[in-house]
Design a protein around this motif. Sequence first.
Motif, PDB file in Angstrom:
ATOM      1  N   VAL A  54     -13.815   7.914  -2.490  1.00 57.32           N
ATOM      2  CA  VAL A  54     -14.141   6.821  -3.415  1.00 57.32           C
ATOM      3  C   VAL A  54     -15.290   5.949  -2.923  1.00 57.32           C
ATOM      4  O   VAL A  54     -15.896   5.208  -3.714  1.00 57.32           O
ATOM      5  CB  VAL A  54     -12.905   5.931  -3.693  1.00 57.32           C
ATOM      6  N   ALA A  55     -15.588   5.984  -1.641  1.00 59.33           N
ATOM      7  CA  ALA A  55     -16.602   5.091  -1.082  1.00 59.33           C
ATOM      8  C   ALA A  55     -17.941   5.157  -1.806  1.00 59.33           C
ATOM      9  O   ALA A  55     -18.605   4.125  -1.973  1.00 59.33           O
ATOM     10  CB  ALA A  55     -16.783   5.378   0.410  1.00 59.33           C
ATOM     11  N   PRO A  56     -18.395   6.335  -2.280  1.00 57.07           N
ATOM     12  CA  PRO A  56     -19.680   6.364  -2.979  1.00 57.07           C
ATOM     13  C   PRO A  56     -19.655   5.662  -4.340  1.00 57.07           C
ATOM     14  O   PRO A  56     -20.727   5.413  -4.913  1.00 57.07           O
ATOM     15  CB  PRO A  56     -19.962   7.867  -3.146  1.00 57.07           C
ATOM     16  N   TYR A  57     -18.464   5.366  -4.846  1.00 56.18           N
ATOM     17  CA  TYR A  57     -18.375   4.863  -6.220  1.00 56.18           C
ATOM     18  C   TYR A  57     -17.809   3.453  -6.343  1.00 56.18           C
ATOM     19  O   TYR A  57     -17.791   2.894  -7.436  1.00 56.18           O
ATOM     20  CB  TYR A  57     -17.501   5.817  -7.055  1.00 56.18           C
ATOM     21  N   THR A  58     -17.332   2.841  -5.269  1.00 58.19           N
ATOM     22  CA  THR A  58     -16.714   1.525  -5.381  1.00 58.19           C
ATOM     23  C   THR A  58     -17.010   0.696  -4.131  1.00 58.19           C
ATOM     24  O   THR A  58     -17.242   1.239  -3.046  1.00 58.19           O
ATOM     25  CB  THR A  58     -15.189   1.637  -5.586  1.00 58.19           C
ATOM     26  N   LYS A  59     -16.991  -0.634  -4.319  1.00 60.53           N
ATOM     27  CA  LYS A  59     -17.222  -1.556  -3.206  1.00 60.53           C
ATOM     28  C   LYS A  59     -15.914  -1.995  -2.568  1.00 60.53           C
ATOM     29  O   LYS A  59     -15.915  -2.508  -1.450  1.00 60.53           O
ATOM     30  CB  LYS A  59     -17.972  -2.786  -3.710  1.00 60.53           C
ATOM     31  N   ALA A  60     -14.805  -1.847  -3.300  1.00 62.19           N
ATOM     32  CA  ALA A  60     -13.519  -2.328  -2.792  1.00 62.19           C
ATOM     33  C   ALA A  60     -12.401  -1.504  -3.407  1.00 62.19           C
ATOM     34  O   ALA A  60     -12.597  -0.788  -4.396  1.00 62.19           O
ATOM     35  CB  ALA A  60     -13.338  -3.815  -3.149  1.00 62.19           C
ATOM     36  N   VAL A  61     -11.218  -1.612  -2.809  1.00 58.27           N
ATOM     37  CA  VAL A  61     -10.033  -0.949  -3.357  1.00 58.27           C
ATOM     38  C   VAL A  61      -8.885  -1.952  -3.398  1.00 58.27           C
ATOM     39  O   VAL A  61      -8.881  -2.943  -2.656  1.00 58.27           O
ATOM     40  CB  VAL A  61      -9.625   0.284  -2.522  1.00 58.27           C
ATOM     41  N   ARG A  62      -7.944  -1.684  -4.271  1.00 58.23           N
ATOM     42  CA  ARG A  62      -6.736  -2.510  -4.367  1.00 58.23           C
ATOM     43  C   ARG A  62      -5.528  -1.613  -4.179  1.00 58.23           C
ATOM     44  O   ARG A  62      -5.398  -0.586  -4.833  1.00 58.23           O
ATOM     45  CB  ARG A  62      -6.658  -3.197  -5.725  1.00 58.23           C
ATOM     46  N   THR A  63      -4.631  -2.015  -3.286  1.00 60.34           N
ATOM     47  CA  THR A  63      -3.367  -1.299  -3.126  1.00 60.34           C
ATOM     48  C   THR A  63      -2.250  -2.092  -3.796  1.00 60.34           C
ATOM     49  O   THR A  63      -2.400  -3.283  -4.089  1.00 60.34           O
ATOM     50  CB  THR A  63      -3.030  -1.096  -1.645  1.00 60.34           C
ATOM     51  N   TYR A  64      -1.103  -1.419  -4.012  1.00 61.73           N
ATOM     52  CA  TYR A  64       0.014  -2.080  -4.691  1.00 61.73           C
ATOM     53  C   TYR A  64       1.213  -2.267  -3.772  1.00 61.73           C
ATOM     54  O   TYR A  64       2.195  -2.879  -4.166  1.00 61.73           O
ATOM     55  CB  TYR A  64       0.425  -1.255  -5.924  1.00 61.73           C
ATOM     56  N   ALA A  65       1.132  -1.699  -2.579  1.00 56.65           N
ATOM     57  CA  ALA A  65       2.241  -1.816  -1.634  1.00 56.65           C
ATOM     58  C   ALA A  65       1.686  -1.825  -0.218  1.00 56.65           C
ATOM     59  O   ALA A  65       0.515  -1.460   0.018  1.00 56.65           O
ATOM     60  CB  ALA A  65       3.227  -0.677  -1.820  1.00 56.65           C
ATOM     61  N   SER A  66       2.558  -2.218   0.696  1.00 56.31           N
ATOM     62  CA  SER A  66       2.167  -2.256   2.120  1.00 56.31           C
ATOM     63  C   SER A  66       3.186  -1.538   2.980  1.00 56.31           C
ATOM     64  O   SER A  66       3.393  -1.879   4.147  1.00 56.31           O
ATOM     65  CB  SER A  66       2.011  -3.713   2.577  1.00 56.31           C
ATOM     66  N   THR A  67       3.828  -0.551   2.411  1.00 49.92           N
ATOM     67  CA  THR A  67       4.749   0.306   3.160  1.00 49.92           C
ATOM     68  C   THR A  67       4.430   1.751   2.821  1.00 49.92           C
ATOM     69  O   THR A  67       3.577   2.034   1.986  1.00 49.92           O
ATOM     70  CB  THR A  67       6.220   0.000   2.794  1.00 49.92           C
ATOM     71  N   GLY A  68       5.154   2.677   3.469  1.00 51.96           N
ATOM     72  CA  GLY A  68       4.953   4.095   3.185  1.00 51.96           C
ATOM     73  C   GLY A  68       3.591   4.596   3.608  1.00 51.96           C
ATOM     74  O   GLY A  68       3.059   5.542   3.020  1.00 51.96           O
ATOM     75  N   GLY A  69       2.981   3.929   4.630  1.00 50.50           N
ATOM     76  CA  GLY A  69       1.665   4.339   5.111  1.00 50.50           C
ATOM     77  C   GLY A  69       0.535   3.517   4.527  1.00 50.50           C
ATOM     78  O   GLY A  69      -0.586   3.521   5.071  1.00 50.50           O
ATOM     79  N   LEU A  70       0.772   2.803   3.416  1.00 49.36           N
ATOM     80  CA  LEU A  70      -0.290   2.016   2.795  1.00 49.36           C
ATOM     81  C   LEU A  70      -0.692   0.810   3.639  1.00 49.36           C
ATOM     82  O   LEU A  70      -1.755   0.218   3.414  1.00 49.36           O
ATOM     83  CB  LEU A  70       0.152   1.552   1.400  1.00 49.36           C
TER      84      LEU A  70
END
Length: 872
Positions: A54-70
């Motif tokens: 995704v790096a070539p197409y976006t400046k940032a990302v949003r996650t929805y959780a902070s468990t399970g490896g996220l």
Amino acid sequence: MHAFIWLAMREEVTAPAIPDRFASMSFAPYGRDANPDKGQATTDAQIRSDLDAVAPYTKAVRTYASTGGLEHVARLAAEDGLKVTVGAWIDKDEKRNKLEIDNALEAARKNSNVNAIVVGNESILRAEKTPDELIDIIRKVKSQTNVPVTTGETWDVWLDHPELVSAVDFIAAHILPYWEGVPADQVVDRAINIYERLRAAYPGKRIVIAEFGWPSAGYNRDAAMPGELEQAKVIRTFASRADALGIEYNLIEAFDAPWKSFEGSVGQYWGILDANRELKFPLAGPVAPSTYGATAAIALLLGIAFSIPVFRFARLTLTQALVMVGAGNLVGAWLATVADHWLTHYVVGGNKVTFVISLLLLVPLVIVMLHRVEELATIAFGRAPRRLLRPAHAALPARAPGAPPRAPKVSIHIPAYKEPPEMLKQTLDGIARLNWPNFECLVIINNTPDPAFWEPIEAYCRELGDRFKFVNLPKVAGFKAGALRVGMQQTAADAEIIGVIDADYVVDPNWLRDLVPAFEDPTVGIVQAPQDHRDAHRSLMHEAMNTEYAGFFDIGMVQRNEHDAIVVHGTMCLMRRAAMMEAGDWSSDTICEDTDLGLSIVERGWKSLYTNTRYGWGLLPDDFASFKKQRHRWAYGGMQIVKKHWRRMLPNAGTRLTSAQRREFAIGWVSWLGSESIGALVAILSLLWVPVVLGLGIAVPQRILTMPILFCFGIYILHFIALYRLRVATTPVRMLGAAFAAMAVQFTVAKAVYDSFRYKDLGFARTAKGSWLAGAARAFPALPEAIIGGGLLLSAIGLRMTNWHAVVEVNLFAFALAVQSLPFLSAAVIGWLEGSSLNAVEPWLAMRERARALLPGRIGASEAPIPEKVRS
């Protein structure tokens, strides 16, 4: 022409280009086959790989959780220079909630690229937290971090809860117009307008459109139509407008999520990249369907393949060829579209079940559809039949001067089992009037111990003279075939031709005079005349049954005769004795011994001939139950014949069948036994699937699977109407009755096919004709059909009425259910009509005469008696 249609239908859209990367994307780093809802955790390797994608197409990302490896996303995203909005999933599991918050705070402390924490995602919308409860959690998180803290909610929740706005550092609004049923061309304006509403309601508050997107596939929701081109245009236009207006936004989502089948039909298709991490549309320039060219090429190749069989027609006309080739290319296009759907969609769960089963059942129906189109094109636009035996061509052949015409001896066999004596006497009277000098008649009474049935016939045979032989077999094995075998043993030694008629048939005096001369060709083994009936005037139901029979003899048999592949039926049939003996005589292997023997004769290279001129008239089944019983016997016997003969249809099987004969017999079996049984099975499976759709929300079949059902039904109706109008001498009203009668036995044929696998040998069931019990009270003869048909129709109505969002697939499925109900309801209507006063013919004829009397110049016409010719 096919290629031109594909080119003409190719769509292309334009939209503003994306000069730089998108502002942000929702990020769920799970492999295509993973399912995080089942507790599967992601790995650093998977996260790093997806961040690189995704790096070539976006400046940032949003996650929805902070468990399970996220919890590792922020650390790994820094390697690609990406900002991260860290999510903490909040639900009713307080233990998990604490872990989510702790991990989110930890990620924010350790990673400078974390630009915000989103506590909860639509927790208020899903009623997992009240606004007050969520505000308390947000305040606790804010007290422990320096990064902005908010929660993700739909835009209407923010408008309804100003206290929530006060608690957060910025508004993270979800604006997804698809769920509001907004058309794709209005989506961007709708999102901008909602953004402006939030600004007006909360001036000075920072607002981020935290979710915006459009699905690339799935079902419509009201006017919102998903699609590959629609997604590209919506996303590119929105991003361009948002950048120009300085709106912060996050697109949902980075990747398609195959596991999200629970989020309706569109849940899997919100990604900017597909599940294989390939960009789904270009970010600049025109946009066209990515697989359109490949699908078109496959469709063209398949269309050519399905068109090649037209070259086997020796007498092809241009119009006939165009219709058949058009149908072949249409099927090729459908198969290519199905293949494209399978390869470009995530067919999982309930979708996979419906897709695979539907496809397996649809293929035979499509084959039958092609056969019907071929038959329609041949009859409507092809050349006239050449092999049809007509009376003018069947006169006695010329002989040398002074030589007497040859009149080979014919032995006529009439098997009878518990037949009414008066009816059988009429049959014998017809035989006695035959205009043929050299024949004998064997009346073979079998398994009928009651003297009331056979003693009057024995006496009548003595009365008619030496030509009539009476044979009584109190106990004979093998049903009708067993009786006919005994009859062959008692046939005159000099008889060359064997004629078989049912006990209820009155024959034309010229039957033998017109048809026996065809056997002067030493290669002819069978001459078949059609069945007809003399009691159709008994009721509307009998009119319908008689016209339905006529369609088989005037349409199907005429066409099969062109390929020397007729279906032999055991009345009005003449067979060469030598051919019968070579084929092994009558066999009790099946309960359709006539068709079995006829096929065995043809397999040995003997020719068969057919005439559609009527030379005999029997009696129709007494009632609808008898009509169904007869059709069940024919279908069950047909399946026995399939099991017995199918290997002989294969190339190099040791028979003398031509490829055309093999094809006609095989397609005939599939068309009759296969299409009826599969049609009934599809209807029942569709009915069973309705509670799953309504109760569990599992998707209805895709339109590419529903449309063929509707299309095949349309072809059936066109085939039926056109060929009846062209070949059957009847009226539109009788033709409508024939359509009802034909559909009414679909379930009966299907049951017979099922019974052929369940029971090895069912006994021969006599069809009640001219019964002394006619008119007696009977149970409703179509109860199973009425239940199934009623269930299908009510389900169709229920689906249509509960289709709140006008989903096209649901409406198509409902329409398909209604269409599938017609054969079952036809049986129920005939069953009801049988016991109704409306079934009588006389009131309808009288009504017609009264209507005619009201027309100008018809005064007094209603007073004239109804002629007997009209009645019959």
